[in-house]
Design a protein around this motif. Structure first.
Motif, PDB file in Angstrom:
ATOM      1  N   UNK A 162       0.746  -1.234   0.000  1.00  0.00           N
ATOM      2  CA  UNK A 162       0.000   0.000   0.000  1.00  0.00           C
ATOM      3  C   UNK A 162       0.778   1.286   0.000  1.00  0.00           C
ATOM      4  N   UNK A 163       1.744   1.470  -0.837  1.00  0.00           N
ATOM      5  CA  UNK A 163       2.415   2.755  -0.950  1.00  0.00           C
ATOM      6  C   UNK A 163       2.394   3.184  -2.401  1.00  0.00           C
ATOM      7  N   UNK A 164       2.130   4.483  -2.603  1.00  0.00           N
ATOM      8  CA  UNK A 164       2.106   5.005  -3.970  1.00  0.00           C
ATOM      9  C   UNK A 164       3.506   5.285  -4.465  1.00  0.00           C
ATOM     10  N   UNK A 165       4.486   5.221  -3.553  1.00  0.00           N
ATOM     11  CA  UNK A 165       5.860   5.519  -3.919  1.00  0.00           C
ATOM     12  C   UNK A 165       6.565   4.351  -4.570  1.00  0.00           C
ATOM     13  N   UNK A 166       7.828   4.566  -4.906  1.00  0.00           N
ATOM     14  CA  UNK A 166       8.648   3.545  -5.546  1.00  0.00           C
ATOM     15  C   UNK A 166       9.306   2.647  -4.512  1.00  0.00           C
ATOM     16  N   UNK A 167       9.551   1.415  -4.898  1.00  0.00           N
ATOM     17  CA  UNK A 167      10.388   0.512  -4.112  1.00  0.00           C
ATOM     18  C   UNK A 167      11.722   0.416  -4.837  1.00  0.00           C
ATOM     19  N   UNK A 168      12.777   0.899  -4.196  1.00  0.00           N
ATOM     20  CA  UNK A 168      14.115   0.860  -4.772  1.00  0.00           C
ATOM     21  C   UNK A 168      14.971  -0.056  -3.905  1.00  0.00           C
ATOM     22  N   UNK A 169      15.530  -1.090  -4.505  1.00  0.00           N
ATOM     23  CA  UNK A 169      16.372  -2.036  -3.783  1.00  0.00           C
ATOM     24  C   UNK A 169      17.826  -1.822  -4.190  1.00  0.00           C
ATOM     25  N   UNK A 170      18.709  -1.711  -3.208  1.00  0.00           N
ATOM     26  CA  UNK A 170      20.144  -1.609  -3.492  1.00  0.00           C
ATOM     27  C   UNK A 170      20.811  -2.886  -3.004  1.00  0.00           C
ATOM     28  N   UNK A 171      21.692  -3.443  -3.814  1.00  0.00           N
ATOM     29  CA  UNK A 171      22.280  -4.735  -3.485  1.00  0.00           C
ATOM     30  C   UNK A 171      23.632  -4.634  -2.804  1.00  0.00           C
ATOM     31  N   UNK A 172      23.973  -3.456  -2.332  1.00  0.00           N
ATOM     32  CA  UNK A 172      25.191  -3.336  -1.531  1.00  0.00           C
ATOM     33  C   UNK A 172      25.038  -2.170  -0.557  1.00  0.00           C
ATOM     34  N   UNK A 173      25.674  -2.277   0.604  1.00  0.00           N
ATOM     35  CA  UNK A 173      25.498  -1.279   1.655  1.00  0.00           C
ATOM     36  C   UNK A 173      26.087   0.063   1.274  1.00  0.00           C
ATOM     37  N   UNK A 174      25.536   1.106   1.862  1.00  0.00           N
ATOM     38  CA  UNK A 174      26.055   2.449   1.631  1.00  0.00           C
ATOM     39  C   UNK A 174      25.221   3.238   0.654  1.00  0.00           C
ATOM     40  N   UNK A 175      24.665   2.578  -0.365  1.00  0.00           N
ATOM     41  CA  UNK A 175      23.937   3.317  -1.391  1.00  0.00           C
ATOM     42  C   UNK A 175      22.559   3.782  -0.960  1.00  0.00           C
ATOM     43  N   UNK A 176      22.033   3.219   0.092  1.00  0.00           N
ATOM     44  CA  UNK A 176      20.709   3.625   0.562  1.00  0.00           C
ATOM     45  C   UNK A 176      20.667   5.129   0.815  1.00  0.00           C
ATOM     46  N   UNK A 177      21.693   5.648   1.456  1.00  0.00           N
ATOM     47  CA  UNK A 177      21.735   7.088   1.763  1.00  0.00           C
ATOM     48  C   UNK A 177      21.788   7.928   0.491  1.00  0.00           C
ATOM     49  N   UNK A 178      22.492   7.446  -0.526  1.00  0.00           N
ATOM     50  CA  UNK A 178      22.603   8.186  -1.787  1.00  0.00           C
ATOM     51  C   UNK A 178      21.271   8.226  -2.528  1.00  0.00           C
ATOM     52  N   UNK A 179      20.581   7.092  -2.558  1.00  0.00           N
ATOM     53  CA  UNK A 179      19.280   7.051  -3.221  1.00  0.00           C
ATOM     54  C   UNK A 179      18.293   7.952  -2.494  1.00  0.00           C
ATOM     55  N   UNK A 180      18.345   7.941  -1.185  1.00  0.00           N
ATOM     56  CA  UNK A 180      17.406   8.748  -0.398  1.00  0.00           C
ATOM     57  C   UNK A 180      17.592  10.245  -0.623  1.00  0.00           C
TER      58      UNK A 180
END
Length: 299
Positions: A40-58
């Protein structure tokens, strides 16, 4: 120990570089961002396959988007496998961001039904040649030029998936912050360097230093006598030491510990580089380096 400053007064700067892609082993557990699978979210689901990139995507994400990283910190990224739950999340993601070279990266790209953003295959990304002549695929976005291309491609992909949000506007804000750091590009031009991890080659190149020897790069460190002697000769003749560190500034590997001791013993300048998997975005990590150089902290 000497310190390197904006005038090439020698200082020590520590550069930490993390393992590139850490994903869940078959017997392991997928680390999921709370809320995934609850729907139930209208937003995107973005999966990163290595640590550290979560902050960059956000940095460029819109409200409602979910950014999820899957990894097991105890697993060698080159041996990691996707477990069934992690594989299902990858398959359902709108966008999957991968490092492009480990088995887990390749498997994620194969399973993805959404857009795959492979950091090694973005047009214009420069993959450096390591001192041994091999392609250095370890975190190429740790260089501002590559990072800009990565964020631009990511914003474009997100904009296509969710056109009602202004991802391109968010990108402009982030790139403005990146521009503030580019004043340091080439500051150490003409310097040679010894690094303890392949990923450190990218920020070193940004600063203008040429990494002529990498003495580490994995959990198992088994240097030859010739490698150690060469490192000592380089440090003794004025080469910089680029050392990967954790959030507290401590070397993350035995190679880094040894390199730091030798740099201190020989009076070589040290630059500390945060490992890619540490807290914060690449902009935060480059800023960490900038503070050392501009403030004359490295010794």
């Amino acid at each position: 120990m000497n310190r390197v400053g904006s005038g090439v007064a020698r200082r020590v700067v520590y550069i930490a570089v993390p393992a590139v892609v850490l994903i869940v082993v078959a017997a392991g557990i997928a680390f999921l961002q709370p809320g995934w699978g609850e729907g139930g979210s209208a937003g995107l689901l973005v999966v990163v396959t290595f640590p550290g990139l979560k902050s960059d995507v956000e940095l460029i994400a819109c409200s409602g988007d979910r950014v999820v990283e899957i990894y097991n910190p105890g697993v060698d990224p080159h041996e990691a496998q996707l477990d069934p739950r992690a594989a299902r999340m990858v398959a359902e993601a709108d966008i999957v961001v991968t490092g492009g070279h480990t088995p887990a990266d390749l498997k994620a790209a194969e399973l993805a039904s959404g857009t795959v953003v492979d950091v090694t295959r973005i047009p214009g990304i420069k993959i450096m040649e390591a001192p041994d002549g091999s392609a250095n695929l370890h975190y190429p976005i740790y260089h501002p030029d590559n990072y800009r291309l990565f964020l631009s491609r990511l914003a474009e992909a997100m904009q296509e998936k969710r056109p009602e949000c202004d991802y391109i506007g968010n990108l402009r804000v982030v790139l403005k912050k990146l521009e503030d750091l580019e004043r340091l590009q080439g500051l150490l031009k003409g310097s040679e360097a010894v690094a303890d991890h392949p990923a450190a080659q990218y920020p070193a190149h940004w600063l203008g230093a040429e990494v002529v020897l990498i003495i580490g790069g994995g959990e198992e460190w088994a240097p030859t006598v010739q490698e150690l002697e060469k490192a000592e000769r380089l440090l003794g003749s004025g080469s910089l030491a680029f050392i990967t560190v954790d959030d507290s500034g401590v070397p993350v590997s035995k190679a880094g510990e040894w390199l730091l001791r030798e740099a201190e013993r020989l009076g070589a300048s040290v630059i500390l580089v945060k490992a890619p998997y540490t807290e914060g975005s690449i902009i935060d990590k480059l800023s960490y380096i900038a503070v050392q150089i501009e403030g004359g902290i490295y010794g």
